[in-house]
Design an enzyme around this catalytic site. Structure first.
Site, PDB file in Angstrom:
ATOM      1  N   GLU A 123     -52.650  78.867 -12.241  1.00  0.00           N
ATOM      2  CA  GLU A 123     -53.082  78.285 -10.970  1.00  0.00           C
ATOM      3  C   GLU A 123     -52.170  78.756  -9.826  1.00  0.00           C
ATOM      4  O   GLU A 123     -50.955  78.798  -9.956  1.00  0.00           O
ATOM      5  CB  GLU A 123     -53.032  76.759 -11.061  1.00  0.00           C
ATOM      6  CG  GLU A 123     -53.505  76.046  -9.803  1.00  0.00           C
ATOM      7  CD  GLU A 123     -53.343  74.538  -9.894  1.00  0.00           C
ATOM      8  OE1 GLU A 123     -53.997  73.840  -9.115  1.00  0.00           O
ATOM      9  OE2 GLU A 123     -52.563  74.061 -10.745  1.00  0.00           O
ATOM     10  N   LYS A 200     -61.463  74.011  -7.206  1.00  0.00           N
ATOM     11  CA  LYS A 200     -60.911  72.913  -8.000  1.00  0.00           C
ATOM     12  C   LYS A 200     -61.664  71.617  -7.709  1.00  0.00           C
ATOM     13  O   LYS A 200     -61.725  71.153  -6.578  1.00  0.00           O
ATOM     14  CB  LYS A 200     -59.427  72.766  -7.669  1.00  0.00           C
ATOM     15  CG  LYS A 200     -58.650  71.806  -8.547  1.00  0.00           C
ATOM     16  CD  LYS A 200     -57.159  71.935  -8.225  1.00  0.00           C
ATOM     17  CE  LYS A 200     -56.311  71.032  -9.101  1.00  0.00           C
ATOM     18  NZ  LYS A 200     -54.872  71.262  -8.852  1.00  0.00           N
ATOM     19  N   CYS A 237     -56.761  73.301 -13.420  1.00  0.00           N
ATOM     20  CA  CYS A 237     -55.660  72.365 -13.613  1.00  0.00           C
ATOM     21  C   CYS A 237     -56.090  70.934 -13.904  1.00  0.00           C
ATOM     22  O   CYS A 237     -56.485  70.612 -15.007  1.00  0.00           O
ATOM     23  CB  CYS A 237     -54.715  72.424 -12.410  1.00  0.00           C
ATOM     24  SG  CYS A 237     -53.083  71.705 -12.779  1.00  0.00           S
TER      25      CYS A 237
END
Length: 394
Positions: A123, A200, A237
């Site tokens: 990330e 994300k 993540c």
């Protein structure tokens, strides 16, 4: 003094190998990881390059599916890169990014030697993970265009040169929509073009992870990208803590789901080895957990809002990147303390074979969940709890 999850030991596998006899180690490894990952022989030149450039290189063949009469094998080599930042966070932005590009360039060359077909970095790989600081500058200067920024141009050239799909998680500057910032993965095809982007979905507000200071939840949904080497998706993540997030990539047909991350030992390490593996089992795809490594120190102190003293670092990013297969097998993890490249050879036919064996997709009852979720988001929702009429009043 008791051991701490921020302690910088090499890896679980290294500790077990040091203290267990060989026969016991085989049994423990089988219990911990399943039977599906065996050593993959990598070129001697790649091993030497990894040694010269001081990064961990591991290769595994991951549970090749049974031979079918109507479909040939679909062998794909997956790569995962974890790395520490080479320069201090006080170094000018351009120098920091250039140094990281140079580091990854060497690792991509080794991945090519190892015949990797599709690879993903950690990330926000082009920068320090500065989202703890709540400071906008200089950190937002690392943000760049997903389609024609310097990182995408650099990787597009490498992707075409190496015939390799590259997943590049960056801090994106969306110049078409008011210069806002997103946490984004750019999917670059082996032909050198950007296939698309995915953002994300879930933003943490826990401990030092103050990411909503910089960007909010993504607006791209659960995209799956069809490539020459299979259908891939990216669960960035914190999304790994949400089973529904993993689920939707499977619903949309993913065969490989990357989870590029940045997480520290004291916060999440007991969860790390479980979550991507669970997702691979539940959704009948390959899941790849990638975590950065090292300790990043920032110029100014920051606090977490948890009563602890102000500090200048998150703690230790523990690496430990691994690949999990849909049958529950997984590779060992990369080092907790060193940069690393993990190579896994897998047969994508295993995805459908596990669907046939376990019937998870056939029995999952999306209709039931859809109805329940639709009711749960209503303001007048009442939980479906049936109480014992004879229970004592609280």
């Amino acid at each position: 003094m008791a051991a701490c999850l921020d302690d910088k030991f090499e890896s679980l596998e290294a500790v077990l190998a040091e203290y267990l006899p060989e026969d016991a180690l085989k049994k423990v490894s089988l219990s911990l990881r399943g039977p599906g990952a065996v050593d993959l022989e990598l070129p001697a030149s790649a091993k030497e390059a990894a040694k010269q450039n001081n990064f961990d290189l591991q290769g595994y063949q991951i549970k090749i599916g049974q031979k079918e009469q109507t479909r040939p094998e679909r062998l794909v080599r997956i790569g995962a890169i974890q790395n520490a930042i080479p320069k201090p966070t006080t170094t000018p932005v351009q120098e920091q990014r250039d140094a990281i590009h140079q580091r990854i360039d060497r690792m991509l060359a080794v991945a090519h030697e190892c015949q990797v077909n599709v690879i993903c970095m950690q990330e926000a790989w082009t920068m320090p993970f500065a989202f703890c600081t709540r400071e906008k500058y200089p950190w937002v200067e690392f943000a760049e265009s997903a389609y024609d920024g310097p990182t995408t141009k650099f990787l597009a050239e490498r992707a075409k040169k190496y015939n390799m799909v590259i997943v590049s998680p960056i801090l994106e500057r969306d110049e078409q929509h008011g210069d806002v910032i997103w946490n984004t993965a750019v999917i670059i095809s082996n032909h050198g073009n950007v296939i698309g982007i995915t953002r994300k979905n879930h933003i943490p507000r826990v401990g030092d992870f103050n990411e909503s200071t910089y960007y909010m939840e993504g607006n791209t949904g659960h995209k799956v990208f069809e490539t020459d080497f299979g259908r891939i998706a990216v669960n960035i993540c914190y999304g790994r803590h949400h089973p529904q997030n993993w689920l939707m990539y499977g619903v949309n047909g993913a065969e490989i789901v990357f989870n590029p991350s940045a997480t520290v030992g004291a916060l999440s390490e007991p969860l790390w080895s479980i979550e991507a593996r669970n997702a691979a089992i539940a959704n009948s795809y390959f899941a790849v957990g990638i975590n950065r490594v090292g300790t990043e120190t920032f110029p100014n102190e920051f606090t977490s809002g948890d009563g602890k003293p102000a500090h200048k670092s998150f703690g230790h990013f523990y690496g430990s990147s691994y690949i999990a297969a849909p049958d529950g097998s997984r590779t060992p993890g990369l080092s907790r303390i060193r940069d690393g490249l993990l190579v896994g050879e897998c047969d994508l036919n295993l995805c459908r074979q596990m669907k046939d064996k376990w019937g998870f997709r056939m029995t999952q009852r999306l209709d039931l969940y859809a109805d329940s979720f639709a009711r749960a988001i209503r303001p007048d929702y009442k939980m479906d709890i049936v109480k014992d009429p004879n229970m004592k009043q609280q």
